[in-house]
Enzyme design. Sequence first.
Site, short mmCIF file in Angstrom:
data_model
loop_
_atom_site.label_atom_id
_atom_site.label_comp_id
_atom_site.label_asym_id
_atom_site.label_seq_id
_atom_site.Cartn_x
_atom_site.Cartn_y
_atom_site.Cartn_z
N SER A 83 0.85 -1.19 0.00
CA SER A 83 0.00 0.00 0.00
C SER A 83 0.89 1.24 0.00
O SER A 83 1.66 1.43 -0.93
CB SER A 83 -0.96 -0.04 1.19
OG SER A 83 -1.99 0.90 1.04
N HIS A 100 -7.96 -4.85 -1.63
CA HIS A 100 -6.75 -4.34 -0.99
C HIS A 100 -6.17 -5.30 0.05
O HIS A 100 -4.96 -5.44 0.16
CB HIS A 100 -7.06 -3.00 -0.33
CG HIS A 100 -5.86 -2.19 0.01
ND1 HIS A 100 -5.03 -1.64 -0.95
CD2 HIS A 100 -5.34 -1.81 1.20
CE1 HIS A 100 -4.06 -0.96 -0.36
NE2 HIS A 100 -4.22 -1.05 0.94
N ASP A 115 -9.58 -3.68 -5.65
CA ASP A 115 -8.99 -2.83 -4.62
C ASP A 115 -9.65 -1.46 -4.61
O ASP A 115 -9.68 -0.76 -5.62
CB ASP A 115 -7.48 -2.68 -4.87
CG ASP A 115 -6.73 -2.15 -3.66
OD1 ASP A 115 -7.32 -1.41 -2.86
OD2 ASP A 115 -5.54 -2.47 -3.54
#
Length: 701
Positions: A553, A673, A638
């Site tokens: 991330s 995600h 995501d």
Amino acid sequence: MRKLTSLFAMILLIAACHSGDQAVKPPVAKKIPHEIVTNGHKRVDPYYWMKQRENPEVVAYLEAENAYLKAVMKDTEPLQEKLYNEIRSKIKESDESVPYPENGFVYYSRTVPGEEYSLFCRRMIGSADEEVMLDINAMAKGYAYYGVGGGSVSPDNKILAYSVDTVSRRNYTIYFKDLTSGDLLPDEIPMTTGGVAWGNDNKTIFYVVRNETTLRSEKIMRHMLGTPVSEDDLVYFEEDETFSVNISKTKSGRFLVIESGSTLTTEFRVLDANTPAGDFRVFQPRERGLEYEVDHAGEYFYIRTNLDAQNFRLMKAPLDRTSKENWVEVIPHREDVYLTGISLFKDFMALQERENGLNQIRIMPSKGDEHTISFEEEVYTVNIGVNREFNSSTLRFQYSSLTTPVSTYDYDMNNRERVLLKQEEVLGGFNPEDYETRRDYALASDGTRIPLSIVYKKGFVQDGSRPALLYGYGSYGYTQDPFFRVRILPLLDRGFVYVIAHIRGEQFYGRGWYEDGKLLKKINTFTDFNSAAEHLIKEKYTTADKLFAKGGSAGGLLMGAVVNLRPNLYRGVIANVPFVDVVTTMLDESIPLTTSEFDEWGNPKDEEYYHYMLSYSPYDNVEAKEYPAMLVTTGFHDSQVQYWEPAKWVAKLRDMKTDSNPLLFQINMDFGHGGASGRFQGIKDTALEYAFIFSLIGIDE
């Protein structure tokens, strides 16, 4: 559509191969120049077209990348299977969490052999009869992804509110279950964040609605059980697009609390939970830069705030006079101690603090002397656990380190005695005494000492012969604490040293550590990480040809930035769901998270921030030079970092890099995600990552 795009993917992959060449060639993404002009500056993005989620050519390209990865990694499949089984064999498949008491019941979850998901259960205090509230394994059948959140039982213990996301976009539908009959109520509330707060009448529910485009949490709604959702009342709408909202209840159960917050500013509203049809009142009007949070005990609200206190302090205010001029200091600001949280009890206050980089818990009784709970290890983490009972003298906390599995304790705040309730059981002959953890420090380019948490198997010798994995994040003030990670054991058992770099952008040393790694100081995050890598090489923990880096991330942004700055420091890099197209993403206010993060990265519509962000954005700074071997991962669904960011980055790297090191791209077409929702599915991704690393340094078992 999937069969058609799979055919396109096969054609792309075949087309990428030269006739007669036995080596599999990577997919080559087409270029369609797209001009972006900002502050008078022009950029040309040849892969902008990859944003088109529904375009069959986009899906075909992603599936071609998956096919290429599978082809390249085919020889490692036996090793991947071995690693998967090795990690899974250390996990106790039939397990149970430590029950916590709440309102006459104890609540817990448990797992059963062979199943991916948990059962959420409870039993009455004093009874052995179990009530299975939710069997997620049964509920998840037929779904590739099944995320459950927001479990909350009504004050009278009769109705369970819970939420489900089956796409992995973090959009939850709320359901209600009658715990007496076992039946679902007809009420279903879509497009929420998943959590609820109950009014004390047992029939009024407050929840948060997300914007369908940006996914911003923007509305607080009030629902009455048994009435149409279309008739729900709008309680609050947050007009400022840099803010998001949340709804909760004080631990005492007395007040409902609306939080509206941005990176730098918060504002709260409160309502007596006994009158849920009433109007919320503003606690303290928002002021830019003023952060506070609220809880309640007795005749006071308690406020953790940064008002004239960078590392936060604790204040209190009467229930009927809550604006800041009525706040009275309870715990003053301290330059060397960061107050991160509080847990209130009738006769005690437990403070979560961070001092010298370590979490600690301080106990303050209403009468008598305060004290801090002591621990022996040099590197560890401790956190206040689930403590739902207000009228209690027992504190539940969890302790862990890089060598000590998560250990849950009950602590008697009167006599200062602790009882170990459970330590996470690691199977397969694991012995914590076989491993060693320590703290070391790297020297940053500006002279700042960067702390490193290090673990290795005993017998490790600093002679430069061992491989190392360096992990980092460094954004949002989120600190990567040194807790136990069962999945790194295959690394340690093969001679690796595992290192966490506590770089600026975290809050390891308090709020200032965060402020020095954001906005116009963001470069510190990246140079700190490279300084950590240099230190590991200089001090002979490893060498550059055996040093690997990993981040996800915003930590994926870190990976992209450090390899642009110093690609020669690393043999290989793993970038999970990486935020790498910083400028273009932050210019698009229709993308989730953009507006709420201007105070983290800056707004590129401001020329100063535009040029600064452009100077480190990984995608914009790819050059024609050698890069280390790289494995990049993403999820098609995501919602935090859109799949096209890593897709574009990989395509540009393929086009420009001058080396022959492998560049692999894994796209999970079913997840988002956070990856897989089941407890075993994600191990396959870890096995792939380790096989990738091992293949580069000749480890084949």
